[in-house]
Design an enzyme around this catalytic site. Structure first.
Site, PDB file in Angstrom:
ATOM      1  N   ASP A 177      -2.853  -4.624 -12.840  1.00 41.59           N
ATOM      2  CA  ASP A 177      -3.210  -3.200 -12.874  1.00 41.59           C
ATOM      3  C   ASP A 177      -4.668  -3.028 -12.464  1.00 41.59           C
ATOM      4  O   ASP A 177      -5.537  -3.750 -12.958  1.00 41.59           O
ATOM      5  CB  ASP A 177      -3.019  -2.642 -14.287  1.00 41.59           C
ATOM      6  CG  ASP A 177      -1.554  -2.608 -14.694  1.00 41.59           C
ATOM      7  OD1 ASP A 177      -0.701  -2.715 -13.803  1.00 41.59           O
ATOM      8  OD2 ASP A 177      -1.278  -2.481 -15.891  1.00 41.59           O
TER       9      ASP A 177
ATOM     10  N   THR B 112       6.537 -11.666  -5.392  1.00 38.78           N
ATOM     11  CA  THR B 112       6.721 -10.908  -6.630  1.00 38.78           C
ATOM     12  C   THR B 112       7.395  -9.588  -6.258  1.00 38.78           C
ATOM     13  O   THR B 112       7.492  -9.240  -5.078  1.00 38.78           O
ATOM     14  CB  THR B 112       5.368 -10.611  -7.322  1.00 38.78           C
ATOM     15  OG1 THR B 112       4.754  -9.480  -6.699  1.00 38.78           O
ATOM     16  CG2 THR B 112       4.429 -11.812  -7.260  1.00 38.78           C
TER      17      THR B 112
END
Ligand code: SAM
Length: 219
Positions: free
Chosen positions: A124, A199
């Site tokens: 993040d 990912t």
């Protein structure tokens, strides 16, 4: 995490907290395993962790490809972790466990030099300056990783976020780490792309044409 519509919905998956608190794939009392994680796996293989694993695609693929490495995926939110738990129910991997926790407590969970490698994938960005120390590649976090990572270990970080990557690069030196490898376009860098495991976010953002940045750091 970027708040797309689907991510916001994921924050409220009904029953995810309960399912996680009952799952045998999730370590419920991780602090009790500090300095003895190998007992959980029943072998002395190296332990590699991913912090902020999201739905777990990367760490599950890594565990499948590398049966002689023990993996632990760490995720803060039950509503995201539940997806990894559900996948483990259909495809159990003996060398993988999950922990639901905030990585700020990481030094309470792993002992000194207990970890062989740390993966940070699409962490993040926390764009506000006052939140900088929440960024997983910040020097505050590097100091924590310094405790739990063995001296030969390294950190691999991938992101498509330029600001976060620039910030992460600036943190390395002052925190006493060393930049081993860096690329500003992973998917067009044959050497660094070798053995790359995608990912969920990497798939999403590279398919939109975003270059992927990656570094590997050690001490
Ligand atoms: N690594 C996955 C990927 O690349 O597809 C997920 C990326 S997502 C943007 C970042 C994930 O990190 C989110 O699921 C978030 O909840 C988790 N996360 C952020 N800060 C965390 C922290 N301090 N401790 C544990 N998980 C964290």
């Amino acid at each position: 995490m970027r708040k797309t519509g689907s991510d916001m919905r994921l924050r409220n998956v009904a029953g995810s907290k309960e399912a996680i608190s009952e799952s045998r794939f999730v370590v419920q009392n991780p602090k009790e395993y500090k300095n003895r994680w190998n007992e959980l796996f029943g072998n002395s293989n190296p332990i590699h962790i991913e912090i902020g694993m999201g739905k777990g695609r990367f760490i599950m693929d890594m565990a499948m490809f590398n049966p002689d490495i023990n993996y632990i995926g760490i995720e803060k939110f039950s509503s995201v972790l539940i997806r990894g738990v559900q996948k483990m129910e259909t495809q159990e991997l003996p060398n993988l466990y999950f922990i639901r926790m905030d990585a700020e407590e990481i030094t309470d969970v792993f002992g000194q030099e207990e970890v062989g490698k740390i993966y940070l994938n699409f962490s993040d960005p926390w764009p506000k300056e006052r939140h900088a120390k929440r960024r997983l590649p910040s020097h505050e976090f590097l100091n924590r990783y310094n405790v739990i990572l063995n001296k030969k270990g390294n950190i691999e970080f991938k992101t498509d976020n330029k600001e976060l990557f620039t910030f992460a690069l600036e943190q390395i030196d002052p925190a006493g780490w060393h930049l081993d490898k860096v690329t500003y376009d992973l998917h067009n860098d044959a050497a660094m792309m070798e053995g790359n495991v995608m990912t969920e976010y990497e798939e999403r953002f590279s398919s939109m044409g975003n270059p992927i940045f990656k570094y590997i750091i050690s001490r």
